[in-house]
Design a protein around this motif. Structure first.
Motif, short mmCIF file in Angstrom:
data_model
loop_
_atom_site.label_atom_id
_atom_site.label_comp_id
_atom_site.label_asym_id
_atom_site.label_seq_id
_atom_site.Cartn_x
_atom_site.Cartn_y
_atom_site.Cartn_z
N VAL A 1 0.86 -1.18 0.00
CA VAL A 1 0.00 0.00 0.00
C VAL A 1 0.90 1.23 0.00
CG1 VAL A 1 -1.90 -1.18 1.16
CG2 VAL A 1 -0.25 0.09 2.53
N GLU A 2 0.55 2.21 -0.83
CA GLU A 2 1.33 3.45 -0.92
C GLU A 2 0.37 4.63 -0.86
OE1 GLU A 2 4.15 5.88 -4.06
OE2 GLU A 2 4.05 3.70 -4.21
N VAL A 3 0.70 5.60 -0.04
CA VAL A 3 -0.15 6.77 0.14
C VAL A 3 -0.05 7.66 -1.09
CG1 VAL A 3 -0.63 8.79 1.57
CG2 VAL A 3 0.15 6.66 2.65
N ALA A 4 -1.20 7.89 -1.74
CA ALA A 4 -1.26 8.76 -2.91
C ALA A 4 -1.71 10.17 -2.54
CB ALA A 4 -2.22 8.17 -3.96
N SER A 5 -2.62 10.26 -1.56
CA SER A 5 -3.05 11.58 -1.07
C SER A 5 -3.62 11.43 0.33
CB SER A 5 -4.09 12.21 -2.01
OG SER A 5 -5.29 11.48 -1.99
N ARG B 1 -6.03 13.67 3.28
CA ARG B 1 -6.83 14.85 3.62
C ARG B 1 -6.35 15.41 4.95
NH1 ARG B 1 -13.16 14.14 2.34
NH2 ARG B 1 -13.14 15.98 3.68
N ASP B 2 -6.40 16.72 5.11
CA ASP B 2 -6.02 17.35 6.37
C ASP B 2 -7.19 17.40 7.34
OD1 ASP B 2 -3.34 17.95 5.71
OD2 ASP B 2 -4.00 19.72 4.58
N ASP B 3 -8.40 17.61 6.81
CA ASP B 3 -9.56 17.83 7.66
C ASP B 3 -10.18 16.56 8.21
OD1 ASP B 3 -10.36 17.14 5.05
OD2 ASP B 3 -12.34 18.06 5.35
N LYS B 4 -9.88 15.43 7.59
CA LYS B 4 -10.41 14.13 8.02
C LYS B 4 -9.31 13.09 7.85
CE LYS B 4 -15.17 15.01 6.66
NZ LYS B 4 -16.29 14.55 5.83
N PRO B 5 -9.30 12.05 8.68
CA PRO B 5 -8.26 11.02 8.56
C PRO B 5 -8.58 10.04 7.42
CG PRO B 5 -9.66 10.56 10.44
CD PRO B 5 -10.13 11.86 9.87
N ILE B 6 -8.54 10.58 6.21
CA ILE B 6 -8.87 9.81 5.01
C ILE B 6 -7.67 9.85 4.07
CG2 ILE B 6 -10.32 9.76 2.94
CD1 ILE B 6 -12.64 10.71 4.70
N CYS B 7 -7.32 8.67 3.53
CA CYS B 7 -6.20 8.55 2.57
C CYS B 7 -6.69 7.90 1.30
CB CYS B 7 -5.10 7.65 3.13
SG CYS B 7 -4.16 8.34 4.47
N GLN B 8 -6.05 8.27 0.21
CA GLN B 8 -6.16 7.54 -1.05
C GLN B 8 -4.87 6.73 -1.17
OE1 GLN B 8 -8.80 7.60 -3.23
NE2 GLN B 8 -9.84 8.89 -1.73
N LEU B 9 -5.00 5.46 -1.46
CA LEU B 9 -3.84 4.57 -1.56
C LEU B 9 -3.76 3.91 -2.92
CD1 LEU B 9 -4.35 2.60 1.79
CD2 LEU B 9 -2.92 4.63 1.45
N LYS B 10 -2.53 3.67 -3.38
CA LYS B 10 -2.29 2.76 -4.49
C LYS B 10 -2.01 1.41 -3.82
CE LYS B 10 0.56 6.11 -6.54
NZ LYS B 10 1.79 6.43 -7.24
N VAL B 11 -2.66 0.35 -4.31
CA VAL B 11 -2.49 -0.96 -3.69
C VAL B 11 -2.10 -1.99 -4.75
CG1 VAL B 11 -4.11 -0.43 -1.83
CG2 VAL B 11 -4.94 -1.58 -3.88
N SER B 12 -1.34 -2.98 -4.32
CA SER B 12 -0.98 -4.06 -5.24
C SER B 12 -0.62 -5.32 -4.46
CB SER B 12 0.20 -3.67 -6.13
OG SER B 12 1.36 -3.45 -5.37
N VAL B 13 -0.74 -6.44 -5.16
CA VAL B 13 -0.25 -7.72 -4.65
C VAL B 13 0.58 -8.33 -5.77
CG1 VAL B 13 -0.85 -10.01 -3.76
CG2 VAL B 13 -2.32 -8.04 -3.22
#
Length: 149
Positions: free
Chosen positions: A108-112, A114-126
């Motif tokens: 899992v790699e953090v793509a973005s 958010r500052d206002d909420k603990p939400i992340c967009q991740l790139k994922v792979s297996v």
């Protein structure tokens, strides 16, 4: 300028940085197939009938897709973003089946973030031990504050 709320306050590992990543590896087992079947009822013959599975395009017994992607759950909940994290959304492309006895690595790699909420967009792979992509996609996660509970 409006005051931006820090949505990461109280999150155990704190706010992750864009580009941060985590990986976990494990070797699949027949017991994984059996446990997944016990949970879901998925008894597809490509998971159990070796003679039939060898005649398919896979050429072998394969584990269920949920077994393959399960390693991503561990990456997210244990490593990055870490404890208290759950998936809000996933979009996954299955590119290569995983056989019994194969070593896979989830990433899992953090793509973005958010500052206002603990939400992340991740790139994922297996990936398998040869480095071939078995599953890839994106995920959105939410991390619940756990400090003080």
């Amino acid at each position: 300028m409006a005051n931006v709320k820090d949505g990461w306050r109280g999150v155990l590992n704190g706010k992750p940085e864009v580009g941060a990543f985590a990986e976990r590896s494990r070797t699949t087992r027949m017991e994984d197939i059996q446990a997944f079947t016990a949970m879901t009822g998925d008894r597809n013959p490509v998971h159990y009938d070796e003679a039939l599975a060898k005649k398919t395009a896979f050429g072998k017994l394969i584990v269920q897709g949920g077994v393959t992607t399960g390693i991503l759950n561990a990456c997210v909940a244990e490593d990055l973003p870490g404890p208290g994290t759950v998936f809000l959304n996933t979009s996954l492309d299955f590119r290569k089946a995983v056989g019994v006895g194969e070593t896979i690595t989830g990433r899992v790699e953090v793509a973005s973030v958010r500052d206002d909420k603990p939400i992340c967009q991740l790139k994922v792979s297996v990936r398998d031990s040869a480095g071939d992509i078995c599953v890839e996609g994106t995920a959105t996660t939410y991390t619940m504050p756990l400090e003080g509970l």
